[in-house]
Design an enzyme around this catalytic site. Sequence first.
Site, PDB file in Angstrom:
ATOM      1  CE1 TYR A   1     -39.013  -6.138   3.463  1.00  0.00           C
ATOM      2  CE2 TYR A   1     -39.648  -5.253   1.328  1.00  0.00           C
ATOM      3  CZ  TYR A   1     -38.685  -5.786   2.167  1.00  0.00           C
ATOM      4  OH  TYR A   1     -37.406  -5.949   1.714  1.00  0.00           O
TER       5      TYR A   1
ATOM      6  CG  ASP B   1     -23.886  16.748   7.040  1.00  0.00           C
ATOM      7  OD1 ASP B   1     -24.934  16.251   7.486  1.00  0.00           O
ATOM      8  OD2 ASP B   1     -22.752  16.459   7.483  1.00  0.00           O
TER       9      ASP B   1
ATOM     10  CG  HIS C   1     -12.380   9.412  20.365  1.00  0.00           C
ATOM     11  ND1 HIS C   1     -12.054   9.164  19.059  1.00  0.00           N
ATOM     12  CD2 HIS C   1     -13.677   9.781  20.359  1.00  0.00           C
ATOM     13  CE1 HIS C   1     -13.126   9.377  18.291  1.00  0.00           C
ATOM     14  NE2 HIS C   1     -14.118   9.746  19.061  1.00  0.00           N
TER      15      HIS C   1
ATOM     16  CB  ALA D   1     -27.468  16.847  11.513  1.00  0.00           C
TER      17      ALA D   1
ATOM     18  CE  LYS E   1     -26.320  14.314  15.164  1.00  0.00           C
ATOM     19  NZ  LYS E   1     -25.694  13.745  13.987  1.00  0.00           N
TER      20      LYS E   1
ATOM     21  CG  PHE F   1     -20.177  14.801  11.551  1.00  0.00           C
ATOM     22  CD1 PHE F   1     -19.988  15.310  12.825  1.00  0.00           C
ATOM     23  CD2 PHE F   1     -20.688  13.514  11.424  1.00  0.00           C
ATOM     24  CE1 PHE F   1     -20.285  14.542  13.937  1.00  0.00           C
ATOM     25  CE2 PHE F   1     -20.991  12.751  12.532  1.00  0.00           C
ATOM     26  CZ  PHE F   1     -20.789  13.266  13.787  1.00  0.00           C
ATOM     27  CG  ASP F   2     -16.816  11.974  13.423  1.00  0.00           C
ATOM     28  OD1 ASP F   2     -18.000  11.970  13.071  1.00  0.00           O
ATOM     29  OD2 ASP F   2     -16.452  11.760  14.588  1.00  0.00           O
TER      30      ASP F   2
HETATM   31  C1  LIG Z   1     -24.637  13.213  13.393  1.00  0.00           C
HETATM   32  C2  LIG Z   1     -24.150  13.777  12.125  1.00  0.00           C
HETATM   33  C3  LIG Z   1     -23.943  12.990  10.993  1.00  0.00           C
HETATM   34  C4  LIG Z   1     -24.087  11.488  11.006  1.00  0.00           C
HETATM   35  O1  LIG Z   1     -25.362  11.086  11.362  1.00  0.00           O
HETATM   36  P1  LIG Z   1     -25.652   9.726  12.154  1.00  0.00           P
HETATM   37  O2  LIG Z   1     -27.144   9.792  12.331  1.00  0.00           O
HETATM   38  O3  LIG Z   1     -24.899   9.783  13.446  1.00  0.00           O
HETATM   39  O4  LIG Z   1     -25.225   8.615  11.292  1.00  0.00           O
HETATM   40  C5  LIG Z   1     -23.517  13.605   9.835  1.00  0.00           C
HETATM   41  N1  LIG Z   1     -23.301  14.920   9.797  1.00  0.00           N
HETATM   42  C6  LIG Z   1     -23.486  15.717  10.863  1.00  0.00           C
HETATM   43  C7  LIG Z   1     -23.229  17.182  10.762  1.00  0.00           C
HETATM   44  C8  LIG Z   1     -23.906  15.178  12.071  1.00  0.00           C
HETATM   45  O5  LIG Z   1     -24.054  15.961  13.139  1.00  0.00           O
END
Ligand SMILES: *Cc1c(COP(=O)(O)O)cnc(C)c1O
Length: 459
Positions: free
Chosen positions: A72, A215, A450, A217, A258, A124-125
């Site tokens: 933990y 951001d 969607h 990823a 990713k 990103f969304d």
């Molecule tokens: C996938 C992604 C996120 C969100 O990450 P999750 O692991 O799906 O929560 C944020 N920003 C970008 C650019 C992404 O591609």
Amino acid sequence: MKKYIAEPFRIKMVETIKMTTREEREKYIAEANYNTFSLRSSDVYIDLTTDSGTNAMSSAQWEGIMRGDEAYAGGRSYFNLIAAAQDIFGHKYIQPVHQGRAAEKVLFELLLKEGMYSISNMHFDTTRAHVELAGGRALDCVVKEALDIADRSPFKGNMDVEKLEKLINEYGKEKIGVVIMTITNNTAGGQPVSVENIKQTSEVCKKYGIPFCLDAARFAENAYFIKKREKGYENKSIKEIVTEVFSYAQMFTMSAKKDAIVNMGGLLGIKDDEDLFIQCKARTISFEGFTTYGGMSGRDIEALAVGLYEGLDEDYLEYRIGQIEYLAARLDEAGIAYQAPAGGHGIFVDAAAMFPHIPYYEFPGQALTVELYKEAGIRVCDIGSYMLGNDPDTKEQLKADFEFTRFAIPRRVYTQAHIDVMADALIAIKARAKDVKGYRITWEPPILRHFQAKLEPLK
Ligand SMILES: *Cc1c(COP(=O)(O)O)cnc(C)c1O
């Protein structure tokens, strides 16, 4: 013909995928109300819904899964991850979280208050959602090249730095809680951002005292594009480029699903602001779990520590980006339009160009999505007006800038033959494009429609 870059790995374990007939697929997609999110994955031959968490782990990562320390507090795997992330990104403070959006949730409420703004090359969304949940508003500020799909500029993901400064002055610097650079620029089609642009953006942020956040990823794919396309970086290692890029940001959020080549995980990094990190730790404990596991199991943390380095391997990246460029070259040959040049994680096909007779309100991107499933059992998704939805005030269908159908390619999962199946399916659909009809929504939920909406083909 562009050469396919051979895989720098061999296959040790396979997963059988079902071959279906066209007749079966027509039945499955009708039962799913022409929404591919409602299909069972066992009825899909090639699944390109997303490259997030759909990657194949290596034998070294599976070894890490067995080694994972499930303590933990203070687990061995935690310390391995922190050491790897500090080594690669150069930020002093690293917090694991269960995925990228969790890092956004932990951080953004500390930067944004009601009535404030976040400015990004493109949000990103989930990033946009967390800005709004914190009471803020999200402003996109991408270079204009991104909006011209035929423009083959090398860094179409860049921030429009001049416009950024204008926005800061227009809204007032105290109203801007954070500037976010998304690398690569996912929403613009996985388009990269240059070091020069990151540096300039960071200087504007410094001038106005605004926090600058990556951001990140697709940090490794972005670094690979920098090495290939930006002057002065051709002889640097991917790791050196990554470390330099992160040195310009005071913080980062990262979905590890990713480029870190795992199925679940995320990171939050703070360069040197100890007070901010202490607040992040407190919020992590409330939302994610104790700081040394942050919503992840020890085995997943160990696999992530290994994956962060595997994602930087240049032979792997050459194969990875080469695979997407190979698909792009086949589309060029067939005269099929897409967001060019090929992005890092997939191809965004211009469905409006393929179906000029289908208006945006009959969803060309979704029509192509359905055709690809019927044609070859390929599952992709619409990134167009169907995904965008209705105006929240007037309830009218919004018109998206693009009607894209996105082919997101999972890492180390599909082979050249699979890529050829994708190209061949698109070519077959193009040949009968004029007979393809648009769609009508018969039921939709109020938000993020969607994923759940029901559709029917128009006569
Ligand atoms: C996938 C992604 C996120 C969100 O990450 P999750 O692991 O799906 O929560 C944020 N920003 C970008 C650019 C992404 O591609």
